[in-house]
Motif scaffolding. Structure first.
Motif, PDB file in Angstrom:
ATOM      1  N   ILE A 205       0.840  -1.203   0.000  1.00 55.79           N
ATOM      2  CA  ILE A 205       0.000   0.000   0.000  1.00 55.79           C
ATOM      3  C   ILE A 205       0.874   1.252   0.000  1.00 55.79           C
ATOM      4  O   ILE A 205       0.557   2.254  -0.654  1.00 55.79           O
ATOM      5  CB  ILE A 205      -0.964  -0.020   1.199  1.00 55.79           C
ATOM      6  N   TYR A 206       1.986   1.194   0.719  1.00 52.78           N
ATOM      7  CA  TYR A 206       2.950   2.301   0.670  1.00 52.78           C
ATOM      8  C   TYR A 206       3.486   2.475  -0.748  1.00 52.78           C
ATOM      9  O   TYR A 206       3.595   3.605  -1.250  1.00 52.78           O
ATOM     10  CB  TYR A 206       4.089   2.030   1.648  1.00 52.78           C
ATOM     11  N   ALA A 207       3.795   1.366  -1.395  1.00 51.92           N
ATOM     12  CA  ALA A 207       4.279   1.438  -2.779  1.00 51.92           C
ATOM     13  C   ALA A 207       3.232   2.078  -3.682  1.00 51.92           C
ATOM     14  O   ALA A 207       3.559   2.899  -4.556  1.00 51.92           O
ATOM     15  CB  ALA A 207       4.636   0.041  -3.282  1.00 51.92           C
ATOM     16  N   ALA A 208       1.954   1.734  -3.478  1.00 54.17           N
ATOM     17  CA  ALA A 208       0.885   2.322  -4.286  1.00 54.17           C
ATOM     18  C   ALA A 208       0.739   3.815  -4.008  1.00 54.17           C
ATOM     19  O   ALA A 208       0.463   4.605  -4.920  1.00 54.17           O
ATOM     20  CB  ALA A 208      -0.432   1.596  -4.014  1.00 54.17           C
ATOM     21  N   ALA A 209       0.929   4.217  -2.739  1.00 56.63           N
ATOM     22  CA  ALA A 209       0.854   5.637  -2.394  1.00 56.63           C
ATOM     23  C   ALA A 209       1.963   6.420  -3.087  1.00 56.63           C
ATOM     24  O   ALA A 209       1.741   7.532  -3.588  1.00 56.63           O
ATOM     25  CB  ALA A 209       0.936   5.814  -0.883  1.00 56.63           C
ATOM     26  N   LEU A 210       3.163   5.849  -3.128  1.00 53.84           N
ATOM     27  CA  LEU A 210       4.258   6.499  -3.849  1.00 53.84           C
ATOM     28  C   LEU A 210       3.919   6.645  -5.330  1.00 53.84           C
ATOM     29  O   LEU A 210       4.132   7.705  -5.932  1.00 53.84           O
ATOM     30  CB  LEU A 210       5.544   5.690  -3.692  1.00 53.84           C
ATOM     31  N   ALA A 211       3.384   5.577  -5.911  1.00 48.25           N
ATOM     32  CA  ALA A 211       3.029   5.628  -7.331  1.00 48.25           C
ATOM     33  C   ALA A 211       1.931   6.651  -7.591  1.00 48.25           C
ATOM     34  O   ALA A 211       1.904   7.302  -8.643  1.00 48.25           O
ATOM     35  CB  ALA A 211       2.589   4.244  -7.807  1.00 48.25           C
ATOM     36  N   GLY A 212       1.024   6.817  -6.614  1.00 49.30           N
ATOM     37  CA  GLY A 212      -0.076   7.757  -6.784  1.00 49.30           C
ATOM     38  C   GLY A 212       0.334   9.213  -6.754  1.00 49.30           C
ATOM     39  O   GLY A 212      -0.430  10.089  -7.176  1.00 49.30           O
ATOM     40  N   LEU A 213       1.547   9.500  -6.272  1.00 48.44           N
ATOM     41  CA  LEU A 213       2.005  10.891  -6.190  1.00 48.44           C
ATOM     42  C   LEU A 213       1.981  11.590  -7.546  1.00 48.44           C
ATOM     43  O   LEU A 213       1.690  12.783  -7.636  1.00 48.44           O
ATOM     44  CB  LEU A 213       3.430  10.938  -5.622  1.00 48.44           C
ATOM     45  N   ALA A 214       2.290  10.841  -8.591  1.00 44.08           N
ATOM     46  CA  ALA A 214       2.367  11.450  -9.920  1.00 44.08           C
ATOM     47  C   ALA A 214       1.012  11.959 -10.401  1.00 44.08           C
ATOM     48  O   ALA A 214       0.954  12.836 -11.266  1.00 44.08           O
ATOM     49  CB  ALA A 214       2.933  10.444 -10.924  1.00 44.08           C
TER      50      ALA A 214
END
Length: 232
Positions: A205-214
């Motif tokens: 979920i942390y990885a998805a949050a990072l990806a969502g930054l863009a």
């Protein structure tokens, strides 16, 4: 349980041989977690210490330009990476998820996340909501040094708003319900570490949050919006 704490201060030629110094102290087959309380390597998983660990814990709030740090963390993410700026959001995420589980079960149309310009936790919460809801998310900025201050989830029947103007007490507002006041103080490092040490699997979920930054308007993943600071 019983434990030991060893503090190693390495100088001179050994300063670049930290992994070689640490390896003899590790128990065979025991899980290893690496935590950088201050300045962390650009790519934790490529660091000699980081390569020994199943989990690698950094803290973007301790860097001088946390928004740029999050960009680097996103681009260099390896399963097992996490950041205390993310762990500090556990209570916020739980409250928002619980609010959305209540009637009426309407789709969220837009999201606004507000926090200090130097708050990496604000950026990560915006990225998480973008990744989970798939709707437009805007990241607004308040004065530096205040951390997270508000989240507004706009729906047809009215907004869900979670605000924390004083950094201590939060207020959850929902249509048709009385406002709820909630203890929402900034979490201490020891509490965040305890949470992270309870799990050794990858934080997807942390990885998805990072990806969502863009995909966040005005967020850390957008050029021209980066600001410096050290708050969370």
């Amino acid at each position: 349980g019983a434990s030991e704490v060893l503090v190693l201060r390495i100088y001179g030629p050994l300063a670049s041989e930290g992994a070689s110094v640490v390896v003899p102290l590790l128990l065979p087959d025991a899980p290893v977690v690496a935590w950088w309380p201050g300045d962390a390597p650009k790519v934790p998983a490529a660091d000699p210490i980081g390569r020994l660990a199943q989990r690698r814990i950094t803290d973007a709030a301790m860097r001088g330009a946390p928004a740029r740090v999050l960009d680097v963390r996103r681009d260099s993410y390896v399963a097992g990476d996490t950041d205390l700026a993310w762990t500090r959001l556990t209570t916020w995420r739980g409250l928002l998820a619980a609010a959305l589980d209540q009637q009426p079960h309407e789709d969220v149309e837009t999201v606004t996340v507000t926090g200090a310009a130097d708050s990496p936790s604000t950026d990560l919460l915006a990225g998480w909501l973008r990744s989970r809801l798939g709707v437009p998310v805007r990241r607004d900025r308040s004065g530096s040094g205040g951390g997270m201050s508000a989240v507004v989830l706009s729906r047809r029947s009215g907004p869900i708003e979670l605000s924390r103007p004083d950094g201590k007490i939060g207020t959850l507002s929902q249509p048709g319900q009385p406002d709820r006041r909630i203890a929402l103080q900034r979490r201490k490092v020891r509490d965040c570490l305890a949470e992270e040490l309870r799990r050794l699997d990858a934080d997807e979920i942390y990885a998805a949050a990072l990806a969502g930054l863009a995909g966040v308007e005005g967020g850390a993943g957008k050029a021209g919006t980066r600001r410096s600071g050290t708050r969370r």
